[in-house]
Motif scaffolding. Structure first.
Motif, PDB file in Angstrom:
ATOM      1  N   ASN A  37      15.516  10.940 -10.024  1.00  0.00           N
ATOM      2  CA  ASN A  37      14.384  10.205 -10.578  1.00  0.00           C
ATOM      3  C   ASN A  37      14.046   8.988  -9.718  1.00  0.00           C
ATOM      4  O   ASN A  37      12.874   8.707  -9.462  1.00  0.00           O
ATOM      5  N   ARG A  38      15.077   8.281  -9.272  1.00  0.00           N
ATOM      6  CA  ARG A  38      14.837   7.103  -8.435  1.00  0.00           C
ATOM      7  C   ARG A  38      14.161   7.503  -7.129  1.00  0.00           C
ATOM      8  O   ARG A  38      13.263   6.818  -6.651  1.00  0.00           O
ATOM      9  N   LYS A  39      14.554   8.632  -6.562  1.00  0.00           N
ATOM     10  CA  LYS A  39      13.930   9.118  -5.326  1.00  0.00           C
ATOM     11  C   LYS A  39      12.454   9.444  -5.570  1.00  0.00           C
ATOM     12  O   LYS A  39      11.593   9.079  -4.763  1.00  0.00           O
ATOM     13  N   ARG A  40      12.149  10.111  -6.684  1.00  0.00           N
ATOM     14  CA  ARG A  40      10.753  10.422  -7.020  1.00  0.00           C
ATOM     15  C   ARG A  40       9.924   9.143  -7.180  1.00  0.00           C
ATOM     16  O   ARG A  40       8.785   9.067  -6.732  1.00  0.00           O
ATOM     17  N   GLU A  41      10.506   8.146  -7.826  1.00  0.00           N
ATOM     18  CA  GLU A  41       9.792   6.885  -8.024  1.00  0.00           C
ATOM     19  C   GLU A  41       9.527   6.186  -6.696  1.00  0.00           C
ATOM     20  O   GLU A  41       8.432   5.655  -6.479  1.00  0.00           O
ATOM     21  N   TRP A  42      10.509   6.152  -5.808  1.00  0.00           N
ATOM     22  CA  TRP A  42      10.364   5.514  -4.507  1.00  0.00           C
ATOM     23  C   TRP A  42       9.266   6.221  -3.705  1.00  0.00           C
ATOM     24  O   TRP A  42       8.409   5.589  -3.103  1.00  0.00           O
ATOM     25  N   GLN A  43       9.260   7.544  -3.750  1.00  0.00           N
ATOM     26  CA  GLN A  43       8.231   8.304  -3.045  1.00  0.00           C
ATOM     27  C   GLN A  43       6.850   8.052  -3.657  1.00  0.00           C
ATOM     28  O   GLN A  43       5.866   7.887  -2.931  1.00  0.00           O
ATOM     29  N   ALA A  44       6.762   8.015  -4.981  1.00  0.00           N
ATOM     30  CA  ALA A  44       5.481   7.755  -5.654  1.00  0.00           C
ATOM     31  C   ALA A  44       4.980   6.355  -5.334  1.00  0.00           C
ATOM     32  O   ALA A  44       3.782   6.152  -5.090  1.00  0.00           O
ATOM     33  N   PHE A  45       5.880   5.395  -5.323  1.00  0.00           N
ATOM     34  CA  PHE A  45       5.496   4.021  -5.009  1.00  0.00           C
ATOM     35  C   PHE A  45       4.940   3.935  -3.590  1.00  0.00           C
ATOM     36  O   PHE A  45       3.880   3.352  -3.363  1.00  0.00           O
ATOM     37  N   ARG A  46       5.638   4.535  -2.632  1.00  0.00           N
ATOM     38  CA  ARG A  46       5.171   4.509  -1.247  1.00  0.00           C
ATOM     39  C   ARG A  46       3.823   5.226  -1.105  1.00  0.00           C
ATOM     40  O   ARG A  46       2.952   4.769  -0.381  1.00  0.00           O
ATOM     41  N   HIS A  47       3.664   6.323  -1.815  1.00  0.00           N
ATOM     42  CA  HIS A  47       2.382   7.037  -1.769  1.00  0.00           C
ATOM     43  C   HIS A  47       1.258   6.145  -2.303  1.00  0.00           C
ATOM     44  O   HIS A  47       0.168   6.095  -1.724  1.00  0.00           O
ATOM     45  N   ASP A  48       1.497   5.464  -3.405  1.00  0.00           N
ATOM     46  CA  ASP A  48       0.484   4.569  -3.977  1.00  0.00           C
ATOM     47  C   ASP A  48       0.130   3.444  -3.006  1.00  0.00           C
ATOM     48  O   ASP A  48      -1.036   3.035  -2.921  1.00  0.00           O
ATOM     49  N   LEU A  49       1.125   2.925  -2.289  1.00  0.00           N
ATOM     50  CA  LEU A  49       0.831   1.905  -1.280  1.00  0.00           C
ATOM     51  C   LEU A  49      -0.043   2.476  -0.170  1.00  0.00           C
ATOM     52  O   LEU A  49      -0.962   1.819   0.315  1.00  0.00           O
ATOM     53  N   ASP A  50       0.243   3.714   0.211  1.00  0.00           N
ATOM     54  CA  ASP A  50      -0.445   4.315   1.354  1.00  0.00           C
ATOM     55  C   ASP A  50      -1.927   4.580   1.115  1.00  0.00           C
ATOM     56  O   ASP A  50      -2.687   4.729   2.074  1.00  0.00           O
ATOM     57  N   VAL A  51      -2.357   4.626  -0.118  1.00  0.00           N
ATOM     58  CA  VAL A  51      -3.780   4.852  -0.388  1.00  0.00           C
ATOM     59  C   VAL A  51      -4.561   3.544  -0.541  1.00  0.00           C
ATOM     60  O   VAL A  51      -5.778   3.570  -0.695  1.00  0.00           O
ATOM     61  N   LEU A  52      -3.854   2.414  -0.475  1.00  0.00           N
ATOM     62  CA  LEU A  52      -4.543   1.121  -0.545  1.00  0.00           C
ATOM     63  C   LEU A  52      -5.246   0.835   0.780  1.00  0.00           C
ATOM     64  O   LEU A  52      -4.802   1.269   1.843  1.00  0.00           O
ATOM     65  N   HIS A  53      -6.313   0.106   0.705  1.00  0.00           N
ATOM     66  CA  HIS A  53      -7.056  -0.296   1.898  1.00  0.00           C
ATOM     67  C   HIS A  53      -6.951  -1.815   2.013  1.00  0.00           C
ATOM     68  O   HIS A  53      -7.646  -2.540   1.294  1.00  0.00           O
ATOM     69  N   LEU A  54      -6.079  -2.254   2.898  1.00  0.00           N
ATOM     70  CA  LEU A  54      -5.839  -3.683   3.068  1.00  0.00           C
ATOM     71  C   LEU A  54      -6.265  -4.130   4.453  1.00  0.00           C
ATOM     72  O   LEU A  54      -6.177  -3.368   5.420  1.00  0.00           O
ATOM     73  N   SER A  55      -6.696  -5.371   4.533  1.00  0.00           N
ATOM     74  CA  SER A  55      -7.002  -5.947   5.839  1.00  0.00           C
ATOM     75  C   SER A  55      -5.693  -6.275   6.552  1.00  0.00           C
ATOM     76  O   SER A  55      -4.609  -6.260   5.949  1.00  0.00           O
ATOM     77  N   GLU A  56      -5.788  -6.592   7.806  1.00  0.00           N
ATOM     78  CA  GLU A  56      -4.596  -6.955   8.580  1.00  0.00           C
ATOM     79  C   GLU A  56      -3.923  -8.189   7.984  1.00  0.00           C
ATOM     80  O   GLU A  56      -2.702  -8.253   7.880  1.00  0.00           O
TER      81      GLU A  56
END
Length: 190
Positions: free
Chosen positions: A144-163
């Motif tokens: 479960n912790r692995k799934r959460e870590w992967q989901a969290f990273r995926h959610d970060l990856d779809v954000l659009h942030l400036s430098e």
């Protein structure tokens, strides 16, 4: 938040891993130096420090803006509880004085602290599921912790942030990791 152009091979989570690698390595070295899986007492000190840190970062997990932004992660997240399989003794007199500071305000600083917390939760799960820690009789839901870590990273990856926003996120994550190391070290002071 404006879009930052990243190469196809660089996601925000990968970039954060690189930008925080030194702070992450310091946390790992700090934990390894105290050998928390070698004895129940050392493990108990680790868990007490971890609980103290989580109490400090609770406002981040309660922040409605972060919950809205990272909804898929929060939808599957279950707070990790490291439960003993058998009764354990409590380590007395662990003091965390000087580590009562609060998490920063602002979306990006809090997201940086969330990143650091998810990193240490995932790392702690890996540490406590290591065969060397088997004598500690802890129940840990590593899958479960692995799934959460992967989901969290995926959610970060779809954000659009400036430098600049990415830099602020990394700086906050490094600050949180440094705080975690300090709390952890204080658990081993007699």
């Amino acid at each position: 938040m404006e879009h930052n152009i990243l190469s196809d091979s660089w996601s925000l989570s990968k970039w954060l891993a690189v930008k925080t690698s030194h702070a992450r390595d310091l946390v790992i070295d700090c934990i390894e130096s105290h050998q928390p899986v070698m004895s129940e007492t050392n493990c108990q000190r680790l868990l007490l420090a971890h609980v103290h840190y989580h109490q400090m970062v609770k406002p981040v997990y309660d922040d409605p803006n972060i919950k809205r932004l990272l909804f898929p992660f929060f939808d599957i997240r279950q707070p990790q509880v490291f439960e003993p399989k058998a009764p354990r003794h409590i380590v007395p007199d662990v003091q965390f004085s000087g580590h009562g500071r609060s998490v920063p305000f602002g979306l990006l600083p809090r997201m940086g602290w969330l990143y650091a917390t998810q990193f240490v939760d995932f790392g702690l799960t890996q540490l406590l599921t290591d065969p060397k820690a088997n004598h500690l009789n802890l129940r840990v839901d590593a899958e479960n912790r692995k799934r959460e870590w992967q989901a969290f990273r995926h959610d970060l990856d779809v954000l659009h942030l400036s430098e600049n926003e990415e830099e602020a996120l990394a700086k906050a994550a490094c600050s949180a990791l440094s705080t975690y190391s300090g709390i952890f070290n204080s658990a081993y002071r007699e």
